[in-house]
Design an enzyme around this catalytic site. Structure first.
Site, PDB file in Angstrom:
ATOM      1  N   GLU A  42       1.679   6.001  -0.412  1.00  0.00           N
ATOM      2  CA  GLU A  42       2.740   6.724  -0.909  1.00  0.00           C
ATOM      3  C   GLU A  42       3.148   6.935  -2.539  1.00  0.00           C
ATOM      4  OE1 GLU A  42       5.737   3.318  -0.868  1.00  0.00           O
ATOM      5  OE2 GLU A  42       7.894   4.482  -0.694  1.00  0.00           O
ATOM      6  N   LYS A 113      11.202   9.803   3.718  1.00  0.00           N
ATOM      7  CA  LYS A 113      10.983   8.001   4.605  1.00  0.00           C
ATOM      8  C   LYS A 113      12.399   7.837   4.440  1.00  0.00           C
ATOM      9  CE  LYS A 113      10.127   3.533   1.305  1.00  0.00           C
ATOM     10  NZ  LYS A 113       9.526   3.336   0.578  1.00  0.00           N
ATOM     11  N   CYS A 146       6.236   3.032   3.849  1.00  0.00           N
ATOM     12  CA  CYS A 146       6.522   1.680   3.183  1.00  0.00           C
ATOM     13  C   CYS A 146       7.027   1.196   3.577  1.00  0.00           C
ATOM     14  CB  CYS A 146       6.802   1.805   2.446  1.00  0.00           C
ATOM     15  SG  CYS A 146       6.170   0.206   0.651  1.00  0.00           S
TER      16      CYS A 146
HETATM   17  N1  LIG Z   1       8.267   0.669  -0.959  1.00  0.00           N
HETATM   18  C1  LIG Z   1       8.667  -0.034  -0.397  1.00  0.00           C
HETATM   19  O1  LIG Z   1       9.043   0.452   0.145  1.00  0.00           O
HETATM   20  C2  LIG Z   1       8.092  -1.134  -0.565  1.00  0.00           C
HETATM   21  C3  LIG Z   1       9.245  -1.831   0.247  1.00  0.00           C
HETATM   22  C4  LIG Z   1       9.185  -3.232   0.334  1.00  0.00           C
HETATM   23  C5  LIG Z   1       7.379  -3.902   0.819  1.00  0.00           C
HETATM   24  N2  LIG Z   1       7.505  -4.412   1.911  1.00  0.00           N
HETATM   25  O2  LIG Z   1       6.628  -4.313   0.261  1.00  0.00           O
END
Ligand SMILES: NC(=O)CCCC(N)=O
Length: 267
Positions: A42, A113, A146
């Site tokens: 990401e 996202k 993520c």
């Molecule tokens: N960048 C993110 O979406 C982190 C989400 C929380 C995790 N799963 O670490």
């Protein structure tokens, strides 16, 4: 029937805001890989901890008409490789936390996202595109980013849309994701390629983020085929057999999808 596919990830440690060098390093590493599909983390060219929306907007770029997507399109053509990469996208005044898929034929598609995590909500708009599955010929590739993993409907929807493998660009800060993706793969009988970053960022007073690494490939039986370390930059490629994901039967009497009771899944 075997449907082999070489899938991989780059685990990276970007320098915040140094788009040119972050991209250059990834290009060099990708040119050393032999794979059909590679997933990048990401926000792989910018880093994660934006101080405010203006900073994000200034570092974000259009998809597909921005420089990073163009560079990925050239890499995909040069290497005969499909690439899923996370990057900050700007459209008008809106900034999205997006992912792009490029292939030898050029730009394939993008995703924004859907489930925005914690203070990201001060920066990014929630995604306004469908949960995507792209048919790249050899495979059907779903994409989530993520924190999307935390919502089981995401992986399930991608599965019901026909995904064999879920590309999962990430910047993980919570420890729970790697083990949880075993369940996501098991409950959907899909492969997942989670590409995470390492390192830490403390650009905001009182907020130090440490990224957990542990990028991994998980198979439809919940087996971790490869998992990277918590703190090193690493590149991995494994050959998977997509037939394992296309076979949803658990035993002669149970099929994971056919046995669903949609008549009961009503609130
Ligand atoms: N960048 C993110 O979406 C982190 C989400 C929380 C995790 N799963 O670490």
């Amino acid at each position: 029937m075997k449907h082999p596919l070489k899938v991989g990830f780059l685990q990276t440690q970007p320098v915040f805001g140094d788009i040119e060098n972050n991209l250059k390093q990834v290009e060099q590493r990708l040119r050393g890989m032999d794979a059909d599909l590679v997933v990048l983390p990401e926000l792989f060219t910018t880093g994660y901890q934006f101080r405010n929306q203006k900073e994000a907007r200034d570092l974000a770029e259009p998809i597909p008409d921005g420089p990073t997507t163009r560079a990925l399109m050239k890499l995909s053509a040069d290497l005969n490789m499909h690439i899923v990469a996370g990057l900050a996208e700007v459209e008008g005044d809106t900034v999205y936390n997006s992912a792009v898929l490029t292939g030898p034929e050029g730009y394939v598609g993008k995703y924004r996202k859907a489930h925005i995590f914690d203070t990201e909500k001060n920066i990014f708009a929630a995604g306004n595109l469908p949960l995507p599955v792209f048919d790249i010929g050899k495979a059907r590739v779903g994409i989530m980013i993520c924190f999307d993993w935390r919502f089981p409907e995401t992986a399930r929807t991608l599965t019901l849309k026909g995904a064999d493998v879920i590309a999962h660009p990430s910047n993980l800060v919570l420890l729970t994701c790697p083990q949880s993706m075993i369940t996501r793969c098991l409950e959907n009988r899909v492969f997942a390629v989670t590409a995470d970053r390492v390192g830490s960022e403390s650009r905001i007073e009182g907020e130090t983020l440490r990224f957990i690494g542990q990028s991994q490939v998980v198979d439809p039986d919940g087996q971790v085929l490869v998992r990277a370390s918590e703190e090193n930059e690493e590149d991995h490629v494994v050959e998977i057999n997509l037939a394992d994901a296309r076979n949803k039967s658990i035993n002669p009497h149970n099929d994971l999808i056919a046995d669903r009771r949609e008549d009961l899944y009503r609130i």
